[in-house]
Design an enzyme around this catalytic site. Structure first.
Site, PDB file in Angstrom:
ATOM      1  N   ARG A 162       4.201  -9.342  15.763  1.00 49.26           N
ATOM      2  CA  ARG A 162       5.264  -9.317  14.743  1.00 49.26           C
ATOM      3  C   ARG A 162       6.075 -10.608  14.798  1.00 49.26           C
ATOM      4  O   ARG A 162       6.994 -10.744  15.610  1.00 49.26           O
ATOM      5  CB  ARG A 162       6.178  -8.110  14.966  1.00 49.26           C
ATOM      6  CG  ARG A 162       7.288  -8.000  13.930  1.00 49.26           C
ATOM      7  CD  ARG A 162       8.139  -6.762  14.188  1.00 49.26           C
ATOM      8  NE  ARG A 162       9.231  -6.656  13.241  1.00 49.26           N
ATOM      9  CZ  ARG A 162      10.109  -5.655  13.205  1.00 49.26           C
ATOM     10  NH1 ARG A 162      10.009  -4.668  14.072  1.00 49.26           N
ATOM     11  NH2 ARG A 162      11.075  -5.633  12.327  1.00 49.26           N
ATOM     12  N   ASP A 444      18.564  -2.035  18.616  1.00 48.83           N
ATOM     13  CA  ASP A 444      18.092  -3.384  18.337  1.00 48.83           C
ATOM     14  C   ASP A 444      18.731  -3.889  17.054  1.00 48.83           C
ATOM     15  O   ASP A 444      19.737  -3.341  16.599  1.00 48.83           O
ATOM     16  CB  ASP A 444      16.567  -3.416  18.268  1.00 48.83           C
ATOM     17  CG  ASP A 444      16.020  -2.542  17.123  1.00 48.83           C
ATOM     18  OD1 ASP A 444      16.813  -2.028  16.310  1.00 48.83           O
ATOM     19  OD2 ASP A 444      14.787  -2.378  17.049  1.00 48.83           O
TER      20      ASP A 444
END
Length: 552
Positions: A162, A444
């Protein structure tokens, strides 16, 4: 050599000399420079198009809808995405948010029974130069089977790489006098060093693409994939990518996104918190889009999120693409026989069962101890490698379904929680960490985005607390932030440097939520903020006193 003369690259801390010299050689730099030179103008166009689209929505008051301009794509029932390789067809449980610079957790993930790992240079990672180089080098080592006591890449969980999203910039490399787009830096190095080996081991190259807002952005990624395959002499269509649908505008173009990437598609993915935050990003100044307390009123059972998941599954399966659910952020407490353990496991099981019943082909967990219970859940309620045959013909989602906010208000608990997550995430970034743990969950950038978005919006619309009818004002937010700081400082004792960083993080959070205009991405704000940049400069200066600039 002209390409190399156009490149300026910062030297990293001395401790990363081996990693740096391995990753950055003449061949990889030439590849990177050509990649950036070829596509940087189109990246700029994408970012400008986003701005123009948001301005248009603000000026007209319009709402997104399914496009008539692409009716020919939607009405053509014959096209399908190209089949994915065998190892991609069964990925019931992946590990999410795994920042590859965390070597020990990376190795644990590779030795786990998970079927894939989201190797995250984006949401769960803080993109310091150290973290990027260390993470890229760790992927390099894994692909070459250089970690002892870890299964070979052909048998380890699949690496779902990613790169950073379009909004992120790599400050430590310049091409033609400009800092390079973060996703091109990450993708270029990952592909150059690992693409061929991953293919030879039937293990990739596979990617996650985050924060895409429209099908034209998917079209650009497809062009990048084709370019990389040709340059590296790889077979056409060998790159496969899962697109995270985490923006309300992209939801209306899911079928078009699959179409643009049909030779390279590995399907679509749901991301609840970035997706919810995108409503505030695009429409947060409108009272009709006041998003209620996420801790109490926002979950996948609500109409706007359930419709989004149902439509994603239907769209994917109609076109032969895999549909991936979200990530379970909960952390299992110690003691399998304890009441807290059973309670958390029951919560995760209930929520993930909803996704399985919706037809998803897999989802992610953060806690490695959740992998096996969730795999058993899939085996109990499905048969076969995936649920591609679950076509969801029962689903008929309208624009109203997607755009109707859930009912509910604001609680004092929810306001405090959002303030805490926002401040602690910024503190984590200032200390080089992309995620942290709070009240039994991993947090996050996705949860930080929804947290700061809600606080900004509640101040803007002067929302009232359900608890005592107080109005959410910046004064109340500042007061609650001070309470939080007092609690955290007492807990941390004599760690004066940590307390100073925490105070800086609180100031930055308050600045963001009090701004007149909504900063589009918290990570962009942090990545461009002088405090973050200066903290990275200070880190490098401790390691090297000579010139940091390495001109090639």
């Amino acid at each position: 050599m002209a390409a190399l003369r156009s490149v300026e690259l910062e030297r990293p801390p001395q401790a990363l000399k081996e990693e740096f010299d391995t990753l950055f050689n003449d061949q990889s730099l030439r590849f990177l420079a050509e990649l950036v030179s070829t596509f940087e103008e189109e990246v700029e166009q994408i970012l400008n198009r986003r701005i123009a689209r948001k301005v248009h929505l603000n000026l007209t008051g319009e709402l997104p809808n399914f496009s008539e301009d692409t009716a020919h794509i939607l009405s053509d029932k014959s096209w399908r995405v190209h089949p994915v390789p065998k190892r991609l067809q069964r990925r019931h449980v992946d590990i999410g948010d795994l920042s590859p610079c965390n070597t020990e957790r990376f190795k644990l993930g590779l030795s786990s029974p998970a079927q894939g790992i989201q190797v995250d240079f984006d949401d769960g990672n803080c993109p310091t130069y150290y973290n990027q180089i260390k993470g890229l080098y760790n992927v390099y080592k894994v692909v070459r089977n250089q970690f002892p006591d870890v299964p070979p890449i052909s048998r380890a969980p699949l690496l779902m790489l990613r790169p950073r999203a379009w909004n992120m910039v790599e400050h430590n490399m310049m091409v033609n006098g400009k800092e390079v787009p973060g996703p091109l830096f990450d993708f270029g190095l990952l592909m150059f060093h690992n693409g061929k080996l991953l293919l030879q081991n039937n293990s990739g190259p596979f990617f996650y693409l985050s924060k895409i807002e429209c099908y034209k952005e998917a079209r650009l990624w497809n062009k990048i994939f084709l370019w990389a395959e040709e340059k590296l002499d790889l077979p056409f269509g060998c790159i496969k990518a899962t697109v995270l649908i985490e923006n309300i505008l992209a939801t209306f173009e899911m079928e078009e996104i699959l179409y643009e990437l049909r030779q390279h598609s590995a399907g679509l993915n749901c991301g609840i918190w970035d997706y919810s935050a995108s409503f505030v990003n695009k429409f947060g100044h409108r009272p009709a889009f006041l998003l209620p307390d996420r801790s109490k009123y926002v979950n996948m059972e609500k109409r706007f999120l359930k419709s989004y998941m149902d439509l994603l599954v239907q769209t994917c399966h109609r076109r032969g693409a895999l549909a991936t659910g979200g990530m379970a952020a909960q952390l299992l407490p110690q003691g399998k026989d304890s009441a807290p353990y059973r309670r958390v496991l029951a919560t995760v099981t209930r929520l993930k069962l909803l996704e399985i019943q919706a037809g998803v082909d897999g989802f992610m967990v953060y806690d490695l101890d959740l992998i096996e219970p969730m795999q058993r859940l899939f085996q109990m309620h499905t048969s076969g490698e995936n649920q591609l045959l679950v076509l969801r013909d029962d689903v008929s989602v309208t624009s109203a379904d997607l755009l109707t906010m859930p009912a509910g208000g604001v609680t004092l608990y929810g306001l405090k929680y959002n303030i805490a997550v926002g401040i602690l995430f910024i503190e984590a970034w200032l200390t080089g960490r992309g995620h942290f743990f709070y009240q039994g969950q991993v947090e996050d950038s996705a949860t930080a985005e929804i947290s700061r978005s809600q606080v900004w919006q509640w101040i803007r619309h002067r929302a009232r607390l359900e608890d005592d009818e107080r109005v959410v004002t910046r004064g109340l937010v500042r007061s609650l932030a001070q309470e939080l700081l007092g609690e955290l400082k007492a807990h941390r004792g004599r760690d004066f440097r940590g307390r100073e960083t925490l105070l800086t993080a609180a100031h930055m959070f308050l600045e963001v939520v009090q701004r007149r205009d909504f900063p589009e991405f918290l990570t962009t704000y942090l990545n461009l903020d002088h405090m973050f940049l200066s903290s990275q400069d200070a880190h490098r200066q401790l390691e090297a006193k000579d010139s940091l600039n390495h001109k090639l």
